[in-house]
Design a protein around this motif. Structure first.
Motif, PDB file in Angstrom:
ATOM      1  N   LEU A   1       5.485   7.273   5.749  1.00 36.56           N
ATOM      2  CA  LEU A   1       5.316   6.626   4.447  1.00 36.56           C
ATOM      3  C   LEU A   1       4.146   7.241   3.698  1.00 36.56           C
ATOM      4  O   LEU A   1       3.140   7.641   4.300  1.00 36.56           O
ATOM      5  CB  LEU A   1       5.085   5.120   4.617  1.00 36.56           C
ATOM      6  N   GLN A   2       4.273   7.287   2.383  1.00 37.82           N
ATOM      7  CA  GLN A   2       3.225   7.828   1.536  1.00 37.82           C
ATOM      8  C   GLN A   2       2.453   6.709   0.861  1.00 37.82           C
ATOM      9  O   GLN A   2       3.015   5.668   0.523  1.00 37.82           O
ATOM     10  CB  GLN A   2       3.817   8.760   0.470  1.00 37.82           C
TER      11      GLN A   2
ATOM     12  N   GLN B   1       0.797  -1.223   0.000  1.00 36.74           N
ATOM     13  CA  GLN B   1       0.000   0.000   0.000  1.00 36.74           C
ATOM     14  C   GLN B   1       0.831   1.275   0.000  1.00 36.74           C
ATOM     15  O   GLN B   1       0.284   2.354  -0.191  1.00 36.74           O
ATOM     16  CB  GLN B   1      -0.917   0.016   1.228  1.00 36.74           C
ATOM     17  N   HIS B   2       2.137   1.166   0.224  1.00 36.16           N
ATOM     18  CA  HIS B   2       2.960   2.359   0.365  1.00 36.16           C
ATOM     19  C   HIS B   2       4.050   2.434  -0.700  1.00 36.16           C
ATOM     20  O   HIS B   2       4.457   1.422  -1.266  1.00 36.16           O
ATOM     21  CB  HIS B   2       3.630   2.390   1.748  1.00 36.16           C
ATOM     22  N   LYS B   3       4.524   3.646  -0.932  1.00 33.04           N
ATOM     23  CA  LYS B   3       5.672   3.842  -1.805  1.00 33.04           C
ATOM     24  C   LYS B   3       6.935   3.382  -1.087  1.00 33.04           C
ATOM     25  O   LYS B   3       7.064   3.533   0.128  1.00 33.04           O
ATOM     26  CB  LYS B   3       5.806   5.317  -2.181  1.00 33.04           C
ATOM     27  N   LEU B   4       7.846   2.810  -1.853  1.00 36.46           N
ATOM     28  CA  LEU B   4       9.107   2.351  -1.282  1.00 36.46           C
ATOM     29  C   LEU B   4       9.900   3.546  -0.750  1.00 36.46           C
ATOM     30  O   LEU B   4       9.973   4.589  -1.383  1.00 36.46           O
ATOM     31  CB  LEU B   4       9.922   1.627  -2.357  1.00 36.46           C
ATOM     32  N   LYS B   5      10.488   3.372   0.455  1.00 37.87           N
ATOM     33  CA  LYS B   5      11.258   4.459   1.047  1.00 37.87           C
ATOM     34  C   LYS B   5      12.541   3.905   1.646  1.00 37.87           C
ATOM     35  O   LYS B   5      12.545   2.831   2.254  1.00 37.87           O
ATOM     36  CB  LYS B   5      10.458   5.182   2.133  1.00 37.87           C
ATOM     37  N   THR B   6      13.649   4.632   1.463  1.00 38.17           N
ATOM     38  CA  THR B   6      14.925   4.243   2.046  1.00 38.17           C
ATOM     39  C   THR B   6      15.435   5.353   2.957  1.00 38.17           C
ATOM     40  O   THR B   6      15.249   6.540   2.669  1.00 38.17           O
ATOM     41  CB  THR B   6      15.969   3.959   0.949  1.00 38.17           C
TER      42      THR B   6
END
Length: 241
Positions: free
Chosen positions: A78-79, A56-61
Protein backbone atom coordinates in the motif's frame (compact mmCIF):
# COMPACT_ATOMS: atom_id res chain seq x y z
CA UNK A 1 -13.52 -23.85 -10.06
CA UNK A 2 -14.74 -20.27 -10.34
CA UNK A 3 -17.65 -20.81 -7.95
CA UNK A 4 -15.56 -22.56 -5.27
CA UNK A 5 -14.67 -20.42 -2.27
CA UNK A 6 -11.29 -20.68 -0.55
CA UNK A 7 -9.43 -18.93 2.27
CA UNK A 8 -6.67 -16.48 1.42
CA UNK A 9 -3.87 -15.70 3.86
CA UNK A 10 -2.48 -12.30 3.04
CA UNK A 11 0.18 -9.89 4.21
CA UNK A 12 0.24 -6.12 3.77
CA UNK A 13 3.39 -4.07 3.28
CA UNK A 14 3.64 -0.34 3.96
CA UNK A 15 6.20 2.17 5.20
CA UNK A 16 3.71 3.84 7.58
CA UNK A 17 2.08 0.93 9.40
CA UNK A 18 0.17 -2.20 8.48
CA UNK A 19 -2.25 -2.70 11.40
CA UNK A 20 -6.02 -2.15 11.14
CA UNK A 21 -6.09 -2.07 7.34
CA UNK A 22 -9.65 -2.78 6.14
CA UNK A 23 -9.88 -5.68 3.68
CA UNK A 24 -13.24 -6.08 1.93
CA UNK A 25 -14.40 -8.71 -0.55
CA UNK A 26 -16.61 -6.66 -2.85
CA UNK A 27 -18.43 -9.71 -4.21
CA UNK A 28 -19.42 -11.35 -0.93
CA UNK A 29 -19.30 -8.16 1.18
CA UNK A 30 -17.16 -9.98 3.75
CA UNK A 31 -14.50 -7.93 5.45
CA UNK A 32 -11.68 -8.25 7.94
CA UNK A 33 -8.87 -6.16 9.45
CA UNK A 34 -5.13 -6.82 9.36
CA UNK A 35 -3.23 -7.49 12.59
CA UNK A 36 -0.14 -5.66 13.87
CA UNK A 37 2.04 -7.62 11.43
CA UNK A 38 -0.17 -6.81 8.45
CA UNK A 39 -1.50 -10.37 8.24
CA UNK A 40 -5.16 -11.10 7.42
CA UNK A 41 -7.43 -13.97 6.36
CA UNK A 42 -10.46 -13.71 4.09
CA UNK A 43 -12.59 -16.05 1.98
CA UNK A 44 -12.83 -15.43 -1.76
CA UNK A 45 -13.48 -16.99 -5.14
CA UNK A 46 -11.70 -16.66 -8.45
CA UNK A 47 -12.24 -13.18 -9.98
CA UNK A 48 -13.51 -11.68 -6.72
CA UNK A 49 -12.29 -8.12 -6.06
CA UNK A 50 -10.55 -7.32 -2.77
CA UNK A 51 -10.39 -3.72 -1.59
CA UNK A 52 -7.71 -2.48 0.83
CA UNK A 53 -8.22 0.85 2.56
CA UNK A 54 -7.33 2.97 5.55
CA UNK A 55 -7.20 6.67 6.35
CA UNK A 56 -3.41 6.76 5.88
CA UNK A 57 -3.23 4.80 2.63
CA UNK A 58 -4.44 5.13 -0.93
CA UNK A 59 -7.34 2.87 -1.84
CA UNK A 60 -6.20 -0.29 -3.62
CA UNK A 61 -8.11 -3.11 -5.32
CA UNK A 62 -6.84 -6.56 -6.25
CA UNK A 63 -8.64 -9.11 -8.43
CA UNK A 64 -8.24 -12.71 -7.26
CA UNK A 65 -6.52 -14.46 -10.16
CA UNK A 66 -5.47 -18.08 -10.69
CA UNK A 67 -2.05 -17.45 -9.16
CA UNK A 68 -3.67 -16.34 -5.88
CA UNK A 69 -6.11 -19.24 -6.13
CA UNK A 70 -3.27 -21.74 -6.53
CA UNK A 71 -1.10 -20.55 -3.64
CA UNK A 72 -3.94 -19.24 -1.39
CA UNK A 73 -1.68 -16.34 -0.45
CA UNK A 74 -1.32 -12.71 -1.43
CA UNK A 75 1.20 -9.93 -0.77
CA UNK A 76 -0.17 -6.38 -1.04
CA UNK A 77 1.86 -3.17 -0.95
CA UNK A 78 0.00 0.00 0.00
CA UNK A 79 1.08 3.55 -0.72
CA UNK A 80 0.82 6.43 1.71
CA UNK A 81 -2.08 8.80 1.11
CA UNK A 82 -0.23 12.11 1.03
CA UNK A 83 -2.46 15.15 1.45
CA UNK A 84 -0.89 18.26 -0.01
CA UNK A 85 -1.51 21.43 1.97
CA UNK A 86 -1.42 24.96 0.71
CA UNK A 87 1.77 26.86 1.45
CA UNK A 88 1.71 28.29 4.96
CA UNK A 89 3.50 31.50 5.86
CA UNK A 90 5.03 31.30 9.33
CA UNK A 91 5.68 34.51 11.21
CA UNK A 92 5.27 38.13 10.15
CA UNK A 93 6.69 39.71 7.02
CA UNK A 94 8.79 42.79 7.81
CA UNK A 95 9.12 45.37 5.05
CA UNK A 96 11.61 47.77 6.63
CA UNK A 97 8.96 50.50 6.77
CA UNK A 98 8.44 51.13 10.50
CA UNK A 99 4.88 52.39 10.08
CA UNK A 100 3.85 49.23 8.21
CA UNK A 101 5.83 46.79 10.36
CA UNK A 102 4.32 48.07 13.62
CA UNK A 103 0.87 47.17 12.27
CA UNK A 104 2.02 43.63 11.41
CA UNK A 105 3.33 42.85 14.89
CA UNK A 106 0.87 40.99 17.11
CA UNK A 107 0.02 42.90 20.29
CA UNK A 108 -1.53 41.98 23.65
CA UNK A 109 -0.26 38.40 23.79
CA UNK A 110 -2.34 36.46 26.32
CA UNK A 111 -0.56 34.87 29.29
CA UNK A 112 -1.22 31.19 30.04
CA UNK A 113 -1.53 30.26 33.73
CA UNK A 114 1.22 27.65 33.22
CA UNK A 115 3.63 30.46 32.21
CA UNK A 116 3.36 32.10 35.62
CA UNK A 117 3.35 28.92 37.72
CA UNK A 118 -0.34 28.96 38.66
CA UNK A 119 -1.93 25.48 38.86
CA UNK A 120 -4.87 25.10 36.49
CA UNK A 121 -7.60 22.56 35.83
CA UNK A 122 -6.29 19.73 33.64
CA UNK A 123 -9.37 17.52 33.53
CA UNK A 124 -11.97 17.06 30.82
CA UNK A 125 -13.75 20.29 29.87
CA UNK A 126 -17.49 19.96 30.48
CA UNK A 127 -19.86 20.68 27.63
CA UNK A 128 -22.47 23.46 28.04
CA UNK A 129 -25.18 20.81 28.56
CA UNK A 130 -23.11 19.07 31.26
CA UNK A 131 -22.52 22.39 33.06
CA UNK A 132 -26.23 23.21 33.03
CA UNK A 133 -27.06 19.74 34.37
CA UNK A 134 -24.47 20.11 37.13
CA UNK A 135 -25.94 23.48 38.13
CA UNK A 136 -29.45 22.01 38.18
CA UNK A 137 -28.50 19.05 40.41
CA UNK A 138 -25.79 20.54 42.63
CA UNK A 139 -26.19 20.14 46.39
CA UNK A 140 -25.73 22.66 49.17
CA UNK A 141 -29.14 22.65 50.87
CA UNK A 142 -30.61 20.58 53.67
CA UNK A 143 -29.03 17.13 53.85
CA UNK A 144 -26.77 17.97 50.92
CA UNK A 145 -29.73 18.54 48.58
CA UNK A 146 -30.41 22.07 47.39
CA UNK A 147 -33.87 23.57 46.95
CA UNK A 148 -32.85 24.34 43.36
CA UNK A 149 -32.22 20.65 42.56
CA UNK A 150 -35.59 19.66 44.12
CA UNK A 151 -37.48 22.24 42.04
CA UNK A 152 -35.66 21.20 38.86
CA UNK A 153 -36.45 17.55 39.57
CA UNK A 154 -40.16 18.21 40.11
CA UNK A 155 -40.46 20.47 37.07
CA UNK A 156 -38.82 17.95 34.75
CA UNK A 157 -35.92 20.28 33.91
CA UNK A 158 -33.34 17.82 35.29
CA UNK A 159 -34.67 15.03 33.06
CA UNK A 160 -34.62 17.36 30.07
CA UNK A 161 -31.02 18.36 30.78
CA UNK A 162 -29.97 14.70 31.15
CA UNK A 163 -31.53 13.94 27.79
CA UNK A 164 -29.65 16.86 26.27
CA UNK A 165 -26.34 15.57 27.69
CA UNK A 166 -27.06 12.13 26.21
CA UNK A 167 -27.86 13.71 22.84
CA UNK A 168 -24.57 15.63 22.92
CA UNK A 169 -22.62 12.44 23.70
CA UNK A 170 -24.40 10.55 20.91
CA UNK A 171 -23.65 13.37 18.46
CA UNK A 172 -19.96 13.47 19.45
CA UNK A 173 -19.66 9.69 19.02
CA UNK A 174 -21.45 9.90 15.66
CA UNK A 175 -19.02 12.53 14.36
CA UNK A 176 -16.05 10.46 15.59
CA UNK A 177 -17.25 7.29 13.83
CA UNK A 178 -18.08 9.26 10.70
CA UNK A 179 -14.66 10.93 10.54
CA UNK A 180 -12.73 7.68 11.10
CA UNK A 181 -14.68 5.15 9.05
CA UNK A 182 -16.76 7.02 6.47
CA UNK A 183 -14.23 6.74 3.63
CA UNK A 184 -13.51 3.04 4.14
CA UNK A 185 -17.14 2.08 4.76
CA UNK A 186 -18.56 3.74 1.65
CA UNK A 187 -15.75 2.28 -0.48
CA UNK A 188 -17.52 -1.08 -0.21
CA UNK A 189 -21.03 0.11 0.65
CA UNK A 190 -21.88 2.73 -1.99
CA UNK A 191 -24.37 5.46 -1.20
CA UNK A 192 -25.19 8.77 -2.87
CA UNK A 193 -23.38 11.72 -1.28
CA UNK A 194 -26.60 13.47 -0.25
CA UNK A 195 -27.69 10.34 1.66
CA UNK A 196 -24.50 9.69 3.64
CA UNK A 197 -25.28 12.07 6.52
CA UNK A 198 -28.83 10.76 6.66
CA UNK A 199 -27.46 7.21 6.91
CA UNK A 200 -25.21 8.04 9.87
CA UNK A 201 -28.07 9.72 11.75
CA UNK A 202 -30.16 6.64 10.98
CA UNK A 203 -27.44 4.62 12.74
CA UNK A 204 -27.30 7.02 15.69
CA UNK A 205 -31.06 6.68 16.23
CA UNK A 206 -30.59 2.98 17.00
CA UNK A 207 -30.89 2.34 20.76
CA UNK A 208 -27.75 0.16 20.57
CA UNK A 209 -25.63 2.79 18.79
CA UNK A 210 -23.56 3.75 21.83
CA UNK A 211 -23.26 0.12 23.00
CA UNK A 212 -21.84 -1.07 19.66
CA UNK A 213 -19.76 1.99 18.76
CA UNK A 214 -18.35 3.49 21.96
CA UNK A 215 -14.86 2.23 22.91
CA UNK A 216 -15.16 -0.56 20.32
CA UNK A 217 -12.71 -1.69 17.63
CA UNK A 218 -13.20 -0.55 14.05
CA UNK A 219 -14.05 -4.14 13.15
CA UNK A 220 -17.03 -4.27 15.55
CA UNK A 221 -18.22 -0.82 14.51
CA UNK A 222 -18.09 -1.83 10.83
CA UNK A 223 -20.22 -4.89 11.60
CA UNK A 224 -22.82 -2.60 13.20
CA UNK A 225 -22.68 -0.16 10.27
CA UNK A 226 -23.10 -3.03 7.78
CA UNK A 227 -26.23 -4.22 9.63
CA UNK A 228 -27.70 -0.70 9.62
CA UNK A 229 -26.74 -0.26 5.96
CA UNK A 230 -28.87 -3.25 4.97
CA UNK A 231 -31.78 -1.88 7.02
CA UNK A 232 -31.36 1.59 5.52
CA UNK A 233 -31.34 0.31 1.91
CA UNK A 234 -34.33 -1.93 2.65
CA UNK A 235 -36.30 0.98 4.16
CA UNK A 236 -35.61 3.17 1.13
CA UNK A 237 -36.68 0.39 -1.21
CA UNK A 238 -39.98 -0.04 0.64
CA UNK A 239 -40.64 3.72 0.48
CA UNK A 240 -40.08 3.72 -3.26
CA UNK A 241 -42.47 0.80 -3.68
Amino acid sequence: MISQSFEIIGKIQSTIGVENIHVINQASQQFTISDKNGVFKISAKLLDTLTFSSVQHKLKTVVVDRNIQSFKTILVTLQENVIELDEILVGKVLTGDLNLDVGNVKKNTSVNFYDVGIPGYKGKIATPSERRLNEATSGGGFGGVSLNSIINGLSGRTKMLKNRVNIDKREALLQSVKARLSKDFFASNPLENDLKNDFFYFCADDENFIKFCKNQTDFKILIFLRMKYRQYINNRSQKKD
